[in-house]
Design an enzyme around this catalytic site. Structure first.
Site, short mmCIF file in Angstrom:
data_model
loop_
_atom_site.label_atom_id
_atom_site.label_comp_id
_atom_site.label_asym_id
_atom_site.label_seq_id
_atom_site.Cartn_x
_atom_site.Cartn_y
_atom_site.Cartn_z
CG HIS A 92 15.49 60.29 47.91
ND1 HIS A 92 16.80 59.97 47.65
CD2 HIS A 92 14.74 59.48 47.12
CE1 HIS A 92 16.84 59.00 46.75
NE2 HIS A 92 15.60 58.68 46.42
CG ASP A 171 19.53 50.09 48.23
OD1 ASP A 171 18.53 49.55 47.74
OD2 ASP A 171 20.01 51.15 47.80
NE ARG A 178 14.64 46.94 43.12
CZ ARG A 178 14.56 48.20 43.57
NH1 ARG A 178 15.44 48.67 44.45
NH2 ARG A 178 13.60 48.99 43.18
CB SER A 193 15.71 50.74 47.43
OG SER A 193 16.75 51.46 46.84
CE LYS A 197 19.24 54.21 48.55
NZ LYS A 197 19.25 53.96 47.12
N1 URA Z 1 15.96 55.18 43.92
C1 URA Z 1 16.50 54.30 44.82
O1 URA Z 1 17.41 54.65 45.57
N2 URA Z 1 16.02 53.06 44.84
C2 URA Z 1 15.02 52.62 44.04
O2 URA Z 1 14.62 51.49 44.14
C3 URA Z 1 14.48 53.54 43.11
C4 URA Z 1 14.96 54.82 43.09
#
Ligand code: URA
Length: 435
Positions: A92, A171, A178, A193, A197
């Protein structure tokens, strides 16, 4: 009306007054927000209180767990090869400009009998999205059922698709909020966040690419290191072997920023060529993913000998894409020329990312469509010698009225000087063992 054990106002006041939230408060507020009982304006106030006052390690861990609990968990334990369970590894990135690494990386790692589930998102703002890039391949489908995702993962070893709406729905709602309340850049909120996931996805190991620099959420190394340590701790505590590389995002990765042009560059890397920074980062992240599964091999070999390209082709075909189809081209181009002769000492990632977005490669609202052919081709990178009058970059779009605003973003995007101090691409590493 159902009985609610807490009041959102009390939860907000606790954080506003710099006190620690209890596990019960956290579980309730995340669940109630997902159910629509806590209103957007209340969650905005709480997010701002967290942004300003932070969270303890315990609060971050409980917040992350509550977001995982808001949805389903995937299970990749059924993926077997030669009678044995195959390890899953995911990567990621916290988001950058020209960051197409997932495209060559997923098939490359799959060559080594590691299953790579890349549940990805779309771009918002100046950083691009993996799905937007891949959708420029004619026929390619981003949306798969969980069953089909598992099937492709088992058959091809890698799948890049849209994360389903069942994964950490809290999220999804909170991230959109946000984004419009200026509360994205808070370590507890970013870490929870991303990791909610990834943990809900059920991968065995995870390699994080934490971007640092002008084109990243994290502008300085100290802050990025804290984010990396927080995410590695969350992953480790949840039983996911987690490693983070901190990598430079002061200048775009590679020579292309956009959608179809980034796919084209990824295919060059899979064919054993491509820009050296894209190759270096792809190989470094692949190496970390393999090591996290106990495999000590040099992934550069599978790029050089065509095995990664073979995987790419079957992976794209499995999702309806035609790996041989011509990619869309923008209808209009505009070239920016160097004004002086010398060495390109700076090419700012944020300015180039915003320009590409304004050309139509990205979206301002999640409902917007992106243009497959829009973006920027760079003809020089920091360290290259340029002469006055030579092309520096080519802007591409279907809608030429966009050039003016894109060019505004590029007004102070580069410096031509005399001395160039090369910057390392990989700045640091944080791993489970260091926790
Ligand atoms: N990527 C995400 O999935 N969440 C965040 O808060 C920032 C980048």
């Amino acid at each position: 009306m159902s009985y609610e054990p807490f009041d959102a106002v009390d939860v907000i006041r606790t954080k506003r007054d710099r006190e620690e939230l209890t596990k019960e408060q956290i579980d309730w507020v995340i669940d109630a927000y997902t159910r629509g009982v806590v209103a957007d304006e209340q969650m905005s106030a709480l997010a701002m209180a967290i942004f300003l006052n932070g969270m303890s390690a315990t609060e971050i861990q409980q917040w992350t767990q509550a977001m995982i609990n808001s949805g389903e968990r995937l299970d990749f334990s059924s993926i077997v090869g030669a009678g044995k369970k195959i390890a899953t590894s995911d990567k990621h990135s916290t988001g950058g400009v020209g960051d197409k690494i997932t495209l060559p990386l997923a098939p490359l790692v799959a060559v080594y009998n590691v299953a790579v589930p890349q549940l990805s998102g779309r771009g918002l703002g100046h950083t691009g999205g993996t799905l937007d890039k891949l959708e420029s391949i004619p026929g390619w489908q981003a949306y798969l059922s969980n069953e089909r995702t598992l099937e492709i993962l088992s058959d091809e070893g890698a799948v890049i698709c849209a994360a389903g709406s069942g994964l950490a729905p809290a999220d999804k709602k909170l991230y959109a909020l946000r984004d419009v309340t200026s509360t994205v850049e808070a370590i507890p909120l970013i870490a929870s966040s991303i990791m909610s996931k990834k943990i809900a996805e059920g991968t065995d190991s995870l390699v994080l690419d934490v971007k640092v620099g002008s084109g990243a959420f994290m502008k300085d190394l100290d802050y990025a290191q804290e984010l990396a340590r927080t995410m590695v701790r969350l992953g480790t505590d949840a039983g996911v072997k987690t490693t983070a590389l901190l990598t430079n995002m002061d200048t775009p990765l590679g020579l292309t920023v956009g959608n179809a042009c980034e796919v084209e560059e990824s295919v060059e890397v899979l064919a054993g060529g491509g820009p050296s920074d894209v190759v270096e980062l792809t190989v470094a992240l692949a190496r970390e993913m393999l090591l996290s599964c106990g495999i000590d091999e040099d992934p550069a070999e599978a790029l050089a000998d065509g095995r990664a390209m073979d995987k790419w082709r079957t992976m794209i075909s499995a999702q309806g894409g035609d790996p041989d189809a011509a990619l869309p081209q923008a209808r209009e181009t505009h070239t920016v020329y160097a004004t002086d002769s010398g060495v390109l000492t700076r090419l700012d990632a944020l300015s180039v990312g915003v320009a590409s977005w304004r050309l139509g490669a990205g979206r301002a609202r999640k409902e917007d469509q992106v243009q497959a052919g829009a973006g920027i081709r760079l003809h020089a990178k920091p360290g290259d010698t340029v002469r006055a009058g030579e092309p520096l970059m080519t802007l591409m779009t279907d809608t030429p009225e966009r050039f003016e605003r894109a060019l505004e973003s590029l007004e102070d995007a580069y410096t031509i000087g005399k001395e160039y101090e090369p910057q390392p691409l990989i700045l640091d590493k944080v791993s489970t063992e260091q926790q």
